[in-house]
Design a protein around this motif. Sequence first.
Motif, PDB file in Angstrom:
ATOM      1  N   UNK A 279     -12.483  -5.322  -6.641  1.00  0.00           N
ATOM      2  CA  UNK A 279     -13.601  -5.076  -5.738  1.00  0.00           C
ATOM      3  C   UNK A 279     -14.905  -4.913  -6.513  1.00  0.00           C
ATOM      4  N   UNK A 280     -14.843  -4.360  -7.701  1.00  0.00           N
ATOM      5  CA  UNK A 280     -16.059  -4.180  -8.493  1.00  0.00           C
ATOM      6  C   UNK A 280     -16.685  -5.515  -8.880  1.00  0.00           C
ATOM      7  N   UNK A 281     -15.857  -6.539  -8.968  1.00  0.00           N
ATOM      8  CA  UNK A 281     -16.366  -7.869  -9.323  1.00  0.00           C
ATOM      9  C   UNK A 281     -16.476  -8.785  -8.117  1.00  0.00           C
ATOM     10  N   UNK A 282     -16.441  -8.217  -6.914  1.00  0.00           N
ATOM     11  CA  UNK A 282     -16.586  -9.018  -5.699  1.00  0.00           C
ATOM     12  C   UNK A 282     -15.309  -9.675  -5.233  1.00  0.00           C
ATOM     13  N   UNK A 283     -14.166  -9.184  -5.676  1.00  0.00           N
ATOM     14  CA  UNK A 283     -12.891  -9.773  -5.282  1.00  0.00           C
ATOM     15  C   UNK A 283     -12.345  -9.137  -4.021  1.00  0.00           C
ATOM     16  N   UNK A 284     -11.010  -9.185  -3.887  1.00  0.00           N
ATOM     17  CA  UNK A 284     -10.349  -8.648  -2.706  1.00  0.00           C
ATOM     18  C   UNK A 284     -10.368  -7.127  -2.721  1.00  0.00           C
ATOM     19  N   UNK A 285     -10.340  -6.590  -1.529  1.00  0.00           N
ATOM     20  CA  UNK A 285     -10.182  -5.143  -1.350  1.00  0.00           C
ATOM     21  C   UNK A 285      -8.883  -4.891  -0.578  1.00  0.00           C
ATOM     22  N   UNK A 286      -8.367  -3.701  -0.699  1.00  0.00           N
ATOM     23  CA  UNK A 286      -7.111  -3.354  -0.027  1.00  0.00           C
ATOM     24  C   UNK A 286      -7.198  -1.938   0.491  1.00  0.00           C
ATOM     25  N   UNK A 287      -6.598  -1.735   1.633  1.00  0.00           N
ATOM     26  CA  UNK A 287      -6.551  -0.407   2.252  1.00  0.00           C
ATOM     27  C   UNK A 287      -5.107  -0.063   2.597  1.00  0.00           C
ATOM     28  N   UNK A 288      -4.779   1.197   2.438  1.00  0.00           N
ATOM     29  CA  UNK A 288      -3.422   1.653   2.753  1.00  0.00           C
ATOM     30  C   UNK A 288      -3.233   1.664   4.264  1.00  0.00           C
ATOM     31  N   UNK A 289      -2.087   1.152   4.717  1.00  0.00           N
ATOM     32  CA  UNK A 289      -1.785   1.135   6.143  1.00  0.00           C
ATOM     33  C   UNK A 289      -1.043   2.378   6.590  1.00  0.00           C
ATOM     34  N   UNK A 290      -0.945   2.548   7.895  1.00  0.00           N
ATOM     35  CA  UNK A 290      -0.276   3.733   8.445  1.00  0.00           C
ATOM     36  C   UNK A 290       1.230   3.711   8.241  1.00  0.00           C
ATOM     37  N   UNK A 291       1.772   2.545   7.900  1.00  0.00           N
ATOM     38  CA  UNK A 291       3.216   2.477   7.663  1.00  0.00           C
ATOM     39  C   UNK A 291       3.670   3.346   6.509  1.00  0.00           C
ATOM     40  N   UNK A 292       2.815   3.506   5.492  1.00  0.00           N
ATOM     41  CA  UNK A 292       3.177   4.343   4.344  1.00  0.00           C
ATOM     42  C   UNK A 292       3.318   5.801   4.769  1.00  0.00           C
ATOM     43  N   UNK A 293       2.394   6.282   5.585  1.00  0.00           N
ATOM     44  CA  UNK A 293       2.462   7.671   6.055  1.00  0.00           C
ATOM     45  C   UNK A 293       3.692   7.898   6.934  1.00  0.00           C
ATOM     46  N   UNK A 294       4.012   6.931   7.786  1.00  0.00           N
ATOM     47  CA  UNK A 294       5.172   7.086   8.672  1.00  0.00           C
ATOM     48  C   UNK A 294       6.460   7.093   7.854  1.00  0.00           C
ATOM     49  N   UNK A 295       6.563   6.218   6.862  1.00  0.00           N
ATOM     50  CA  UNK A 295       7.756   6.207   6.023  1.00  0.00           C
ATOM     51  C   UNK A 295       7.875   7.499   5.222  1.00  0.00           C
ATOM     52  N   UNK A 296       6.738   8.014   4.741  1.00  0.00           N
ATOM     53  CA  UNK A 296       6.781   9.292   4.042  1.00  0.00           C
ATOM     54  C   UNK A 296       7.250  10.425   4.929  1.00  0.00           C
ATOM     55  N   UNK A 297       6.827  10.410   6.187  1.00  0.00           N
ATOM     56  CA  UNK A 297       7.279  11.436   7.134  1.00  0.00           C
ATOM     57  C   UNK A 297       8.783  11.342   7.378  1.00  0.00           C
ATOM     58  N   UNK A 298       9.306  10.118   7.427  1.00  0.00           N
ATOM     59  CA  UNK A 298      10.752   9.949   7.625  1.00  0.00           C
ATOM     60  C   UNK A 298      11.539  10.543   6.461  1.00  0.00           C
ATOM     61  N   UNK A 299      11.023  10.423   5.254  1.00  0.00           N
ATOM     62  CA  UNK A 299      11.697  11.008   4.094  1.00  0.00           C
ATOM     63  C   UNK A 299      11.744  12.528   4.209  1.00  0.00           C
ATOM     64  N   UNK A 300      10.641  13.142   4.605  1.00  0.00           N
ATOM     65  CA  UNK A 300      10.608  14.587   4.761  1.00  0.00           C
ATOM     66  C   UNK A 300      11.571  15.058   5.845  1.00  0.00           C
ATOM     67  N   UNK A 301      11.629  14.327   6.955  1.00  0.00           N
ATOM     68  CA  UNK A 301      12.560  14.688   8.024  1.00  0.00           C
ATOM     69  C   UNK A 301      14.005  14.573   7.564  1.00  0.00           C
ATOM     70  N   UNK A 302      14.314  13.504   6.837  1.00  0.00           N
ATOM     71  CA  UNK A 302      15.684  13.314   6.358  1.00  0.00           C
ATOM     72  C   UNK A 302      16.078  14.404   5.369  1.00  0.00           C
ATOM     73  N   UNK A 303      15.172  14.769   4.476  1.00  0.00           N
ATOM     74  CA  UNK A 303      15.480  15.815   3.495  1.00  0.00           C
ATOM     75  C   UNK A 303      15.714  17.161   4.193  1.00  0.00           C
ATOM     76  N   UNK A 304      14.871  17.486   5.163  1.00  0.00           N
ATOM     77  CA  UNK A 304      15.056  18.744   5.893  1.00  0.00           C
ATOM     78  C   UNK A 304      16.360  18.741   6.682  1.00  0.00           C
TER      79      UNK A 304
END
Length: 210
Positions: free
Chosen positions: A127-152
């Motif tokens: 991005x600093x050189x004018x290339x592609x940018x990327x943003x984290x999607x909500x799927x990562x947060x949902x998958x992380x929540x599933x891990x916490x639920x499974x561990x509990x």
Amino acid sequence: MSRRLLGVALLVAAGVTAVVGTFLPLYVQTSGRDSSDPLVTVTSWKYVFSNLPGGVEFPPVQSPQYGVPIVVAAVLLAIAAALAFLPESQRLIARYLVIGGTGLLVGSVWAVVAVVVSVIGNAGQQEASGGLTAQVGEGVAVLGASVLLAAAGAVLVHARRPEPRPEGAVVYRVDGVEADDDTDTPPFGIPVVEVAQLPDSGYERRDDGS
């Protein structure tokens, strides 16, 4: 609700959340110059292209199929939740499945997060050189929540059940003690062992003990 039922509910919720998370975006890539620029949305199953110029089409492109082990882990958790209602003597297989399903889910989500972090880091340099940018999607947060639920849920399913405690005062009865005897504890003593007597000799024993 008992701890076992709460653990089973968390395991089911973890499996459902994990499957839903596989269909949500993990990250979105774009050139970042204009909102009308082409976008690439990546899920656990495929790449989705949008805002393409007229007449430009891309064939369906599959991702590395991160969703396969995640769905397998969700199925294991669901089976373990169903087997958790078996009698105590037959519930060992459910505990093994909980450990296996939770471990597989943690490993799969960890791999997904590692890829997303790598993509975001590389896009930040471009991005600093004018290339592609990327943003984290909500799927990562949902998958992380599933891990916490499974561990509990795994912790609650494996927790020891509290032993039932009697209600009211505890009365101990000692057999062999009369009803009007107020002795708190039975007497203690050393058992006497009877020793065989030697046969009498021909000499009579004198009364004075000499």
